[in-house]
Write a protein that holds these residues in place. Structure first.
Motif, short mmCIF file in Angstrom:
data_model
loop_
_atom_site.label_atom_id
_atom_site.label_comp_id
_atom_site.label_asym_id
_atom_site.label_seq_id
_atom_site.Cartn_x
_atom_site.Cartn_y
_atom_site.Cartn_z
N VAL A 144 32.01 72.51 72.26
CA VAL A 144 32.78 71.67 71.35
C VAL A 144 31.88 71.01 70.31
O VAL A 144 30.67 70.91 70.47
CB VAL A 144 33.53 70.56 72.13
N LEU A 145 32.52 70.53 69.24
CA LEU A 145 31.82 69.83 68.19
C LEU A 145 31.40 68.44 68.66
O LEU A 145 32.06 67.85 69.51
CB LEU A 145 32.73 69.67 66.97
N PRO A 146 30.32 67.89 68.14
CA PRO A 146 29.95 66.53 68.51
C PRO A 146 30.97 65.52 67.99
O PRO A 146 31.79 65.84 67.12
CB PRO A 146 28.59 66.33 67.85
N LEU A 147 30.91 64.31 68.49
CA LEU A 147 31.88 63.28 68.15
C LEU A 147 31.91 62.98 66.66
O LEU A 147 32.99 62.84 66.07
CB LEU A 147 31.57 62.00 68.94
N GLN A 148 30.76 62.91 66.01
CA GLN A 148 30.70 62.64 64.58
C GLN A 148 31.43 63.73 63.79
O GLN A 148 32.14 63.46 62.85
CB GLN A 148 29.26 62.57 64.09
N ALA A 149 31.24 64.97 64.20
CA ALA A 149 31.87 66.08 63.51
C ALA A 149 33.39 66.00 63.67
O ALA A 149 34.13 66.27 62.73
CB ALA A 149 31.36 67.40 64.05
N LYS A 150 33.85 65.64 64.85
CA LYS A 150 35.29 65.50 65.07
C LYS A 150 35.88 64.43 64.17
O LYS A 150 36.96 64.60 63.61
CB LYS A 150 35.57 65.16 66.54
N LYS A 151 35.15 63.31 64.00
CA LYS A 151 35.63 62.23 63.14
C LYS A 151 35.70 62.70 61.69
O LYS A 151 36.65 62.40 60.98
CB LYS A 151 34.70 61.02 63.25
N ARG A 152 34.67 63.44 61.24
CA ARG A 152 34.67 63.94 59.85
C ARG A 152 35.84 64.89 59.61
O ARG A 152 36.48 64.84 58.58
CB ARG A 152 33.36 64.65 59.55
N VAL A 153 36.07 65.78 60.57
CA VAL A 153 37.16 66.74 60.44
C VAL A 153 38.49 66.00 60.40
O VAL A 153 39.38 66.32 59.60
CB VAL A 153 37.12 67.78 61.59
N ALA A 154 38.65 64.98 61.25
CA ALA A 154 39.90 64.21 61.30
C ALA A 154 40.14 63.47 59.98
O ALA A 154 41.27 63.48 59.46
CB ALA A 154 39.86 63.23 62.46
N THR A 155 39.09 62.86 59.42
CA THR A 155 39.28 62.14 58.15
C THR A 155 39.54 63.10 57.00
O THR A 155 40.32 62.79 56.10
CB THR A 155 38.05 61.27 57.82
N ALA A 156 38.92 64.28 57.03
CA ALA A 156 39.17 65.28 55.98
C ALA A 156 40.60 65.79 56.05
O ALA A 156 41.27 65.95 55.03
CB ALA A 156 38.19 66.43 56.12
N GLU A 157 41.09 66.03 57.26
CA GLU A 157 42.47 66.49 57.42
C GLU A 157 43.45 65.41 57.00
O GLU A 157 44.48 65.70 56.38
CB GLU A 157 42.73 66.88 58.88
N LYS A 158 43.14 64.17 57.29
CA LYS A 158 44.01 63.04 56.90
C LYS A 158 44.08 62.92 55.37
O LYS A 158 45.15 62.75 54.80
CB LYS A 158 43.49 61.74 57.51
N ALA A 159 42.92 63.02 54.73
CA ALA A 159 42.87 62.94 53.26
C ALA A 159 43.62 64.11 52.62
O ALA A 159 44.31 63.93 51.61
CB ALA A 159 41.43 62.92 52.78
N LEU A 160 43.51 65.27 53.23
CA LEU A 160 44.20 66.46 52.71
C LEU A 160 45.72 66.30 52.84
O LEU A 160 46.46 66.63 51.92
CB LEU A 160 43.72 67.71 53.45
N SER A 161 46.16 65.78 53.97
CA SER A 161 47.61 65.61 54.17
C SER A 161 48.17 64.54 53.23
O SER A 161 49.29 64.67 52.74
CB SER A 161 47.91 65.24 55.63
N GLU A 162 47.39 63.49 52.95
CA GLU A 162 47.83 62.46 52.01
C GLU A 162 47.89 63.00 50.59
O GLU A 162 48.75 62.62 49.82
CB GLU A 162 46.91 61.25 52.08
N ALA A 163 46.97 63.87 50.25
CA ALA A 163 46.93 64.44 48.90
C ALA A 163 48.09 65.39 48.65
O ALA A 163 48.60 65.49 47.54
CB ALA A 163 45.61 65.16 48.68
N THR A 164 48.55 66.09 49.70
CA THR A 164 49.63 67.04 49.53
C THR A 164 51.00 66.36 49.51
O THR A 164 51.97 66.94 49.05
CB THR A 164 49.63 68.10 50.67
N GLU A 165 51.08 65.13 50.03
CA GLU A 165 52.37 64.42 50.04
C GLU A 165 52.78 63.90 48.71
O GLU A 165 52.29 63.86 47.74
CB GLU A 165 52.30 63.23 51.02
#
Length: 130
Positions: free
Chosen positions: A109-130
């Motif tokens: 699995v990815l380290p904890l920091q990487a998971k946080k970065r991926v989560a924030t990137a996905e959140k920003a992407l979903s907000e941008a598409t709305e």
């Protein structure tokens, strides 16, 4: 002003990982891409001045090269292999060769920091598409 110049396409990597760094080299009027493959032995700084040091053995001698992570001369970064290490800096690899210079591959699995970065990137992407 600095945030505009930061690269967004940098993959997640850690100390001990093996990277391919594609650098732009300008010779006269020609521009070409040269690939440097090496193990990340150090990562320091933050923001625009973040640097990474890569090490590899080429033709029997060790080569260490320091890259500015957000430099426009870097065309692309690729993670070739993920290394399993327990230190922050791998300066002990400088004089090592053969089995002593071997780093075990990290699988899982990815380290904890990487998971946080991926989560924030996905959140920003979903907000941008709305």
């Amino acid at each position: 002003m600095e945030t505009e110049q930061l690269k967004q396409d940098i993959p997640i990597f850690r100390i001990g990982d093996t990277l391919n760094i594609h650098t732009r080299i300008i010779e006269g009027e020609k521009e070409r891409i040269q690939v440097f493959t090496g193990t990340v032995i150090a990562r320091r700084g933050s923001g625009l001045s973040e640097t990474i040091a890569l090490y590899r053995i080429s033709y029997g001698s060790g080569i260490e090269r320091v890259f500015m992570l957000h430099s426009p001369k870097i065309a692309k970064l690729e993670v070739v292999k993920r290394g399993k290490v327990r230190k922050g800096k791998l300066y002990f690899l400088r004089g090592a060769f053969g089995k002593k210079a071997k780093i075990q591959e990290r699988i899982g699995v990815l380290p904890l920091q990487a998971k946080k970065r991926v989560a924030t990137a996905e959140k920003a992407l979903s907000e941008a598409t709305e």
